[in-house]
Design an enzyme around this catalytic site. Structure first.
Site, PDB file in Angstrom:
ATOM      1  N   HIS A  34       0.830  -1.208   0.000  1.00 27.92           N
ATOM      2  CA  HIS A  34       0.000   0.000   0.000  1.00 27.92           C
ATOM      3  C   HIS A  34       0.865   1.259   0.000  1.00 27.92           C
ATOM      4  O   HIS A  34       0.499   2.272   0.582  1.00 27.92           O
ATOM      5  CB  HIS A  34      -0.995  -0.005   1.172  1.00 27.92           C
ATOM      6  CG  HIS A  34      -2.089  -1.023   0.985  1.00 27.92           C
ATOM      7  ND1 HIS A  34      -3.190  -0.785   0.196  1.00 27.92           N
ATOM      8  CD2 HIS A  34      -2.225  -2.290   1.454  1.00 27.92           C
ATOM      9  CE1 HIS A  34      -3.967  -1.862   0.214  1.00 27.92           C
ATOM     10  NE2 HIS A  34      -3.394  -2.784   0.957  1.00 27.92           N
ATOM     11  N   ASP A  36       2.478   1.968  -3.145  1.00 27.75           N
ATOM     12  CA  ASP A  36       2.616   2.377  -4.564  1.00 27.75           C
ATOM     13  C   ASP A  36       1.792   3.621  -4.894  1.00 27.75           C
ATOM     14  O   ASP A  36       2.305   4.584  -5.460  1.00 27.75           O
ATOM     15  CB  ASP A  36       2.380   1.215  -5.552  1.00 27.75           C
ATOM     16  CG  ASP A  36       1.013   0.567  -5.511  1.00 27.75           C
ATOM     17  OD1 ASP A  36       0.231   0.865  -4.580  1.00 27.75           O
ATOM     18  OD2 ASP A  36       0.723  -0.239  -6.419  1.00 27.75           O
ATOM     19  N   LEU A 127      -2.047 -12.297  -6.104  1.00 26.00           N
ATOM     20  CA  LEU A 127      -0.853 -12.574  -6.912  1.00 26.00           C
ATOM     21  C   LEU A 127      -1.008 -11.953  -8.292  1.00 26.00           C
ATOM     22  O   LEU A 127      -0.267 -12.267  -9.213  1.00 26.00           O
ATOM     23  CB  LEU A 127      -0.606 -14.083  -7.024  1.00 26.00           C
ATOM     24  CG  LEU A 127      -0.445 -14.804  -5.688  1.00 26.00           C
ATOM     25  CD1 LEU A 127      -0.215 -16.290  -5.900  1.00 26.00           C
ATOM     26  CD2 LEU A 127       0.687 -14.209  -4.877  1.00 26.00           C
ATOM     27  N   SER A 128      -1.990 -11.096  -8.418  1.00 19.95           N
ATOM     28  CA  SER A 128      -2.160 -10.276  -9.612  1.00 19.95           C
ATOM     29  C   SER A 128      -2.537 -11.018 -10.872  1.00 19.95           C
ATOM     30  O   SER A 128      -1.985 -10.776 -11.945  1.00 19.95           O
ATOM     31  CB  SER A 128      -0.883  -9.486  -9.893  1.00 19.95           C
ATOM     32  OG  SER A 128      -0.877  -8.355  -9.123  1.00 19.95           O
ATOM     33  N   SER A 129      -3.498 -11.901 -10.746  1.00 17.78           N
ATOM     34  CA  SER A 129      -3.996 -12.536 -11.962  1.00 17.78           C
ATOM     35  C   SER A 129      -4.568 -11.462 -12.892  1.00 17.78           C
ATOM     36  O   SER A 129      -4.481 -11.577 -14.114  1.00 17.78           O
ATOM     37  CB  SER A 129      -5.041 -13.590 -11.624  1.00 17.78           C
ATOM     38  OG  SER A 129      -6.069 -13.035 -10.844  1.00 17.78           O
ATOM     39  N   ASP A 174       1.789  -3.728  -9.624  1.00 16.78           N
ATOM     40  CA  ASP A 174       1.541  -5.043 -10.215  1.00 16.78           C
ATOM     41  C   ASP A 174       1.934  -5.074 -11.684  1.00 16.78           C
ATOM     42  O   ASP A 174       2.647  -5.969 -12.140  1.00 16.78           O
ATOM     43  CB  ASP A 174       0.052  -5.410 -10.106  1.00 16.78           C
ATOM     44  CG  ASP A 174      -0.422  -5.429  -8.673  1.00 16.78           C
ATOM     45  OD1 ASP A 174       0.427  -5.264  -7.779  1.00 16.78           O
ATOM     46  OD2 ASP A 174      -1.621  -5.600  -8.463  1.00 16.78           O
ATOM     47  N   TYR A 224     -10.157  -1.003  -0.719  1.00 16.18           N
ATOM     48  CA  TYR A 224      -8.935  -0.485  -1.348  1.00 16.18           C
ATOM     49  C   TYR A 224      -9.111   0.988  -1.705  1.00 16.18           C
ATOM     50  O   TYR A 224      -8.294   1.830  -1.344  1.00 16.18           O
ATOM     51  CB  TYR A 224      -8.639  -1.306  -2.603  1.00 16.18           C
ATOM     52  CG  TYR A 224      -7.331  -0.971  -3.276  1.00 16.18           C
ATOM     53  CD1 TYR A 224      -6.165  -1.594  -2.874  1.00 16.18           C
ATOM     54  CD2 TYR A 224      -7.266  -0.034  -4.289  1.00 16.18           C
ATOM     55  CE1 TYR A 224      -4.958  -1.300  -3.485  1.00 16.18           C
ATOM     56  CE2 TYR A 224      -6.068   0.278  -4.902  1.00 16.18           C
ATOM     57  CZ  TYR A 224      -4.910  -0.361  -4.503  1.00 16.18           C
ATOM     58  OH  TYR A 224      -3.728  -0.059  -5.105  1.00 16.18           O
TER      59      TYR A 224
HETATM   60  P1  NG1 Z   1      -3.432  -6.859  -5.499  1.00 13.61           P
HETATM   61  O1  NG1 Z   1      -3.464  -7.527  -4.185  1.00 13.61           O
HETATM   62  O2  NG1 Z   1      -2.645  -7.629  -6.495  1.00 13.61           O
HETATM   63  O3  NG1 Z   1      -4.799  -6.526  -6.008  1.00 13.61           O
HETATM   64  C1  NG1 Z   1      -3.253  -4.257  -4.908  1.00 13.61           C
HETATM   65  C2  NG1 Z   1      -2.990  -3.203  -5.968  1.00 13.61           C
HETATM   66  C3  NG1 Z   1      -1.513  -2.762  -5.999  1.00 13.61           C
HETATM   67  C4  NG1 Z   1      -1.041  -2.394  -4.594  1.00 13.61           C
HETATM   68  C5  NG1 Z   1      -1.406  -3.512  -3.593  1.00 13.61           C
HETATM   69  C6  NG1 Z   1      -1.090  -3.145  -2.160  1.00 13.61           C
HETATM   70  C7  NG1 Z   1      -4.592  -3.801  -7.727  1.00 13.61           C
HETATM   71  C8  NG1 Z   1      -4.766  -4.354  -9.079  1.00 13.61           C
HETATM   72  N1  NG1 Z   1      -3.344  -3.724  -7.276  1.00 13.61           N
HETATM   73  O4  NG1 Z   1      -2.634  -5.442  -5.302  1.00 13.61           O
HETATM   74  O5  NG1 Z   1      -1.346  -1.684  -6.874  1.00 13.61           O
HETATM   75  O6  NG1 Z   1      -1.560  -1.153  -4.179  1.00 13.61           O
HETATM   76  O7  NG1 Z   1      -2.790  -3.837  -3.631  1.00 13.61           O
HETATM   77  O8  NG1 Z   1       0.270  -2.914  -1.986  1.00 13.61           O
HETATM   78  O9  NG1 Z   1      -5.548  -3.415  -7.084  1.00 13.61           O
HETATM   79 MG    MG Z   2      -6.132  -7.611  -8.735  1.00 12.47          MG
END
Ligand code: NG1
Ligand code: MG
Length: 391
Positions: A34, A36, A127-129, A174, A224
């Site tokens: 959190h 970025d 894991l950013s699918s 990501d 988020y």
């Molecule tokens: P994930 O958990 O992959 O959704 C999200 C954000 C990132 C970053 C992290 C927290 C998306 C796609 N990505 O990651 O940019 O802020 O949370 O560090 O929402």
């Molecule tokens: Mg995501």
């Protein structure tokens, strides 16, 4: 695997012409959570698992897409001049979003194409699918239509797709990690300037282990956006006296001296996490480069506590999994990774203890939550690319 994917493609999209195969990895963030979207540092690496795209150009303007991960779903078909967000095929919105941004930026896609996606990253696990399928799409289009865009540009376009088409105001971590990843390295990225350095992952006699809570991150997207808002509010308060453009510019000392400006207690806690986590990330990378893995692990643990207590994005499952890991011998560090509220943790575990780690953490976690976790020993791969096929 690739041969099988080509066979699957031919069954779904019969035809004579040759196909091309592309791959975009998933990613795991080692520290810097959190940060970025707060203009701070992150330290992710690309995984060897990810999203495959098998593709062939068409003669008309149609795009037809099929995902092997959602087998019950029919082919998703649309024309390049009507890219609509559709709730019914949620996964398809990610590639569509990338096409939409590219076209709006004035890039010319001369024809449509048929594409088969297959991903071996668990969905909705942090894991950013999602960023993986975005980058896969961006690289496909860049190559198919000779757009000659640099990878960093494809990274930004993919982020924009997620922000504008999907509606998640995510930071750039990501997409950057997935586009720019390098085998056996993590990347220290300044999310404000996009300056970055690769750092070799020398973990001596230890490995990275991802543990999946298998708790879906239901609330992740709305929470988020809420955290982003809270940080923006805190920044606005600080800007009354400080000329900064993001929380990532502050040192801990500056934050402590000015935090009284943030009147809302919750906003103050969120900002504290962002500032301290950013400093931790820089410190952790220095330790790793100096061979101090134990020091790196301690900072991972601190990161988790901060995400739990100040940022409040962990929850019962992530906390249970991390605490179970902390109680194990041979564990150098463990924390949640990604947005939180579910999804995965990342741990550094001494190789000699991996088997007991998996067994004991699993038992302990299941006892506390009733859920069964999954474990993956991480292999760090390289970024999004076309795969060279043997003739
Ligand atoms: P994930 O958990 O992959 O959704 C999200 C954000 C990132 C970053 C992290 C927290 C998306 C796609 N990505 O990651 O940019 O802020 O949370 O560090 O929402
Ligand atoms: Mg995501």
């Amino acid at each position: 695997m690739i041969d099988q994917l080509k066979i699957d493609f031919m069954k779904i999209f019969p035809g004579e012409e040759e196909v091309r195969v592309f791959f975009a990895p998933g990613r795991v963030n080692l520290i810097g959570e959190h940060t970025d979207y707060n203009g701070g540092y992150v330290f992710p690496c690309a995984l060897s698992i990810g999203t495959y795209a098998v593709v062939r150009k068409r003669q008309d303007q149609l795009v037809r897409m099929y995902s092997l991960n959602f087998k019950d779903v029919e082919i998703v078909q649309f024309s390049l001049d009507s890219l609509l967000y559709e709730k019914s095929h949620d996964w398809a919105n990610y590639p569509k979003g990338v096409m939409d941004v590219l076209i709006k930026k004035g890039h010319h896609l001369s024809t449509g194409f048929d594409v088969l996606f297959y991903g071996n990253i668990p969905n909705g696990a942090g894991l950013s699918s999602s960023a993986s399928i975005e980058l896969a799409t961006a690289v496909v289009i860049n190559e198919l239509f000779h757009l000659n865009l640099e990878m960093v540009e494809l990274v930004k376009i993919s982020q924009q797709a997620e922000n504008e088409f999907i509606g998640v105001s995510c930071g750039i971590m990501d997409q950057f990690a997935i586009g720019m990843g390098k085998e056996d390295h993590a990347v220290l990225l300044n999310c404000q300037t996009l300056d970055f350095t690769y750092s070799p992952l020398k973990l001596q006699d230890a490995s990275l282990i991802i543990s999946n809570t298998n708790k879906r991150r239901g609330l992740a997207d709305s929470k988020y956006n809420e955290r982003r808002y809270e940080c923006d509010m805190a920044l606005r308060d600080l800007q009354k006296e400080l000329s900064i453009s993001s929380l990532g510019e502050l040192t801990k000392e500056q934050f402590e001296a000015h935090k009284h400006l943030i009147k809302n207690e919750l906003h103050q806690k969120r900002a504290k996490h962002a500032v301290y986590e950013n400093e931790r990330t820089k410190e952790a990378v220095v330790k790793l480069q100096a061979g101090d893995i134990a020091g790196f692990g301690r900072l991972m643990n601190e990161s988790h506590r901060s995400l739990r207590d100040d940022y409040e994005v962990t929850g019962t499952e992530l906390d249970a999994l991390v605490e179970a890991a902390w109680n194990q011998e041979g564990v150098i560090g463990s924390r949640m990774t990604g947005a939180g509220f579910g999804g995965c943790t990342i741990s550094i575990v001494k190789d000699a203890y991996i088997e007991t780690f998996i067994q004991e953490v699993k038992d302990s976690y299941t006892k506390t939550t009733g859920l069964i976790p999954d474990f993956y020993v991480v292999q760090v791969g390289s970024g999004a690319r076309e795969l060279q096929l043997e003739a």
